[in-house]
Design a protein around this motif. Sequence first.
Motif, mmCIF file in Angstrom:
data_model
loop_
_atom_site.group_PDB
_atom_site.id
_atom_site.type_symbol
_atom_site.label_atom_id
_atom_site.label_comp_id
_atom_site.label_asym_id
_atom_site.label_seq_id
_atom_site.Cartn_x
_atom_site.Cartn_y
_atom_site.Cartn_z
ATOM 1 N N LEU A 426 0.829 -1.206 0.000
ATOM 2 C CA LEU A 426 0.000 0.000 0.000
ATOM 3 C C LEU A 426 0.864 1.258 0.000
ATOM 4 N N ALA A 427 1.944 1.238 0.794
ATOM 5 C CA ALA A 427 2.837 2.399 0.840
ATOM 6 C C ALA A 427 3.480 2.655 -0.523
ATOM 7 N N ALA A 428 3.841 1.577 -1.225
ATOM 8 C CA ALA A 428 4.449 1.715 -2.551
ATOM 9 C C ALA A 428 3.421 2.127 -3.602
ATOM 10 N N ALA A 429 2.186 1.690 -3.421
ATOM 11 C CA ALA A 429 1.137 1.958 -4.411
ATOM 12 C C ALA A 429 0.511 3.341 -4.247
ATOM 13 N N LEU A 430 0.770 3.995 -3.122
ATOM 14 C CA LEU A 430 0.164 5.307 -2.847
ATOM 15 C C LEU A 430 1.253 6.354 -2.602
ATOM 16 N N PRO A 431 2.036 6.677 -3.640
ATOM 17 C CA PRO A 431 3.155 7.613 -3.453
ATOM 18 C C PRO A 431 2.717 9.008 -3.036
ATOM 19 N N GLN A 432 1.461 9.358 -3.282
ATOM 20 C CA GLN A 432 0.992 10.683 -2.873
ATOM 21 C C GLN A 432 1.030 10.861 -1.360
ATOM 22 N N TYR A 433 1.042 9.745 -0.616
ATOM 23 C CA TYR A 433 1.115 9.810 0.847
ATOM 24 C C TYR A 433 2.513 9.499 1.393
ATOM 25 N N THR A 434 3.333 8.833 0.603
ATOM 26 C CA THR A 434 4.594 8.310 1.140
ATOM 27 C C THR A 434 5.842 8.815 0.443
ATOM 28 N N ALA A 435 5.743 9.336 -0.776
ATOM 29 C CA ALA A 435 6.945 9.683 -1.548
ATOM 30 C C ALA A 435 7.794 10.739 -0.847
ATOM 31 N N ASP A 436 7.139 11.720 -0.220
ATOM 32 C CA ASP A 436 7.886 12.795 0.449
ATOM 33 C C ASP A 436 8.622 12.299 1.689
ATOM 34 N N SER A 437 8.266 11.106 2.179
ATOM 35 C CA SER A 437 8.903 10.565 3.391
ATOM 36 C C SER A 437 10.240 9.893 3.088
ATOM 37 N N LEU A 438 10.474 9.530 1.817
ATOM 38 C CA LEU A 438 11.662 8.755 1.464
ATOM 39 C C LEU A 438 12.829 9.679 1.146
ATOM 40 N N LEU A 446 12.601 1.227 -1.072
ATOM 41 C CA LEU A 446 11.670 0.126 -0.792
ATOM 42 C C LEU A 446 12.025 -0.545 0.534
ATOM 43 N N SER A 447 13.320 -0.727 0.782
ATOM 44 C CA SER A 447 13.757 -1.352 2.037
ATOM 45 C C SER A 447 13.334 -0.524 3.237
ATOM 46 N N GLU A 448 13.374 0.812 3.101
ATOM 47 C CA GLU A 448 12.959 1.672 4.216
ATOM 48 C C GLU A 448 11.485 1.461 4.559
ATOM 49 N N MET A 449 10.640 1.385 3.536
ATOM 50 C CA MET A 449 9.212 1.152 3.776
ATOM 51 C C MET A 449 8.974 -0.253 4.325
ATOM 52 N N LEU A 450 9.657 -1.222 3.750
ATOM 53 C CA LEU A 450 9.536 -2.608 4.210
ATOM 54 C C LEU A 450 9.963 -2.733 5.664
ATOM 55 N N TYR A 451 11.046 -2.060 6.021
ATOM 56 C CA TYR A 451 11.561 -2.133 7.392
ATOM 57 C C TYR A 451 10.549 -1.550 8.378
ATOM 58 N N GLU A 452 9.896 -0.465 7.993
ATOM 59 C CA GLU A 452 8.955 0.189 8.904
ATOM 60 C C GLU A 452 7.802 -0.739 9.268
ATOM 61 N N GLY A 466 16.216 6.776 7.405
ATOM 62 C CA GLY A 466 16.139 7.680 6.273
ATOM 63 C C GLY A 466 14.690 7.996 5.952
ATOM 64 N N LEU A 467 13.781 7.252 6.585
ATOM 65 C CA LEU A 467 12.349 7.430 6.358
ATOM 66 C C LEU A 467 11.815 8.523 7.280
ATOM 67 N N GLY A 468 11.188 9.536 6.700
ATOM 68 C CA GLY A 468 10.543 10.573 7.510
ATOM 69 C C GLY A 468 9.169 10.096 7.932
ATOM 70 N N ASP A 469 9.083 9.478 9.111
ATOM 71 C CA ASP A 469 7.887 8.713 9.456
ATOM 72 C C ASP A 469 6.855 9.457 10.294
ATOM 73 N N ASN A 470 7.111 10.710 10.671
ATOM 74 C CA ASN A 470 6.126 11.441 11.469
ATOM 75 C C ASN A 470 5.141 12.163 10.546
ATOM 76 N N THR A 471 4.308 11.369 9.889
ATOM 77 C CA THR A 471 3.232 11.888 9.038
ATOM 78 C C THR A 471 1.962 11.118 9.379
ATOM 79 N N PRO A 472 0.795 11.671 9.078
ATOM 80 C CA PRO A 472 -0.447 10.928 9.381
ATOM 81 C C PRO A 472 -0.466 9.527 8.776
ATOM 82 N N TRP A 473 0.078 9.349 7.547
ATOM 83 C CA TRP A 473 0.061 8.021 6.928
ATOM 84 C C TRP A 473 0.820 7.012 7.773
ATOM 85 N N TRP A 474 2.060 7.318 8.106
ATOM 86 C CA TRP A 474 2.887 6.356 8.842
ATOM 87 C C TRP A 474 2.390 6.189 10.270
#
Length: 552
Positions: A426-438, A446-452, A466-474
């Motif tokens: 879902l994180a990979a398929a919805l870059p509008q919510y996650t792309a700015d975090s990478l 991909l490893s950063e999202m997988l690790y989370e 390296g993942l900016g995870d303080n967003t509503p999505w994460w």
Amino acid sequence: MFTLSILLAIPLGKYIAKVYGGEKTLLDPIFNPIERIFYKISGINPHTEMNWKQQMVVMISINMVWFLLGMVVLMNQGNLPLNPDKNPSMSADLAFNTVISFVVNCNLQHYSGESGLSYLGQYWLMFLQFVSAGTGMAAAVVLFRAFRDKTADTLGNFYSNFVKSCTRILLPISFVVAIILAFEGTPMTFEGKDTITTLQGDSVEVSRGPAAAFVPIKHVGTNGGGFFGVNSAHPFENPSYLSNMVEMVAQLIVPLAMIFAFGYFIRRRKLSWMIFGVMTVGFLMLTIPNINMEMNGNPAIAAMGIDNSLGAMEGKEIRLGAPASGFWSIVTTVISTGSVNSMHDSSMALSGMNELLAMMINAFYGGVGVGLLNFFIFIILAVFISGLMVGRTPEFLGKKVEAREMKIAMIIALLHPFLILVGTALAAALPQYTADSLNNPGFHGLSEMLYEYTSSSANNGSGFEGLGDNTPWWNISTGFVLILSRFLPIIGPVAIAGLLAQKKFVPEGDGTLKTDTATFGLMVFAVIAIVAALAFFPVLALGPIAEYFSLY
């Protein structure tokens, strides 16, 4: 460090078995009067026997209370006492993620402790680190009782086992660790930031706080939440190589001891050694390559003519070095502590893969109490498969494993990869919510999202930062993964244990499958390897394995 942990864990396991068995221990005169006060105020009778369903209802109820209280504290900490640095209150989505992660023993941190929490908030989270660990240990005692009592409907009292876990086991060990850390230089104060002058002559503000009380239980309870943003890479949380050794032993000792306690409690020590052997083989297969890869350095940097003799030192502390950092990275992911003394995001590609595998398998030692519950699922699967191979009804410790138990085991076994892979997809398929975090593109992104999501599902809490995870999505998506991956994998094994406990005990005969042998241990290991390989190899090939080949 590993050998010392084992030598300490064996007698500690015997002590833990006595605690849960209701035998007299050295700490009874100290804690019995205190516990009686708690029970009198609360109106709880610790001697009332409960079945497994009643115990799970209690577990979920008290965790809900802690969650609600935690939301109140963190969303209002800016206006509450013990806030000398005037840190603001948390937003609703960040407070939701933070409280959930500490309630479920994960300690996934989307904030930095220096600026994100008041001292009152830190103390509330420290309380959660005690009780979340005690929750997992109390749940494991249901498993203990199910296989010691031949046939039983009731399996002890959850409150009693929970309180004993906190007072007789977690608190004394944490106290000893706290004394050592305080003498090594970890601060213990309620004063705010201090101002220091650097060697360059710059004036810098340095955060302090009651860290010496907070840090021990983060390791002893396999929680992992850092008082400061960079966790045990911070010189106040982990001042020296001695403190590094102490913290390493602290996070290993209780998960190891719970294995031996199981053998002592049900009077089948050979079975506990089989479990320990399988877990240790898996642990070493991950640890030795990691230490070796981190010591050998990065070939891409070496190709630039840069000296790599100290190892792959990006993201590591020079006072600790590459070997100790490589060892820590596997220990903390294998046993679900999630603390870090180096940045996992800077690990070599295949080191990162091993850190992911340790959490994906989630059965080599594991967190306090729950590690044994996770391994129990693989034992049930191995027993069933072995029974099919020899044409017999599968049995484990004198109880027949039938369709109902197998359905539960399969659901729990598949839940872990489902949460990890669906979350990452879902994180990979919805870059509008996650792309700015990478902060890293391609394979490593991909490893950063997988690790989370792996860290969330394994109740670990470490991250590829390296993942900016303080967003509503994460905050929200990992929050729901945290809830599902904590309570269902506890309820499932406890339900199986409760159902088996109610069945008639069948004495062992000539045709009984021996479950305390090296042969059966090999079968369990094969089941673990196949389940992990089939579920996770494709996504690992797209992430860390592809990144590894890109280095050459």
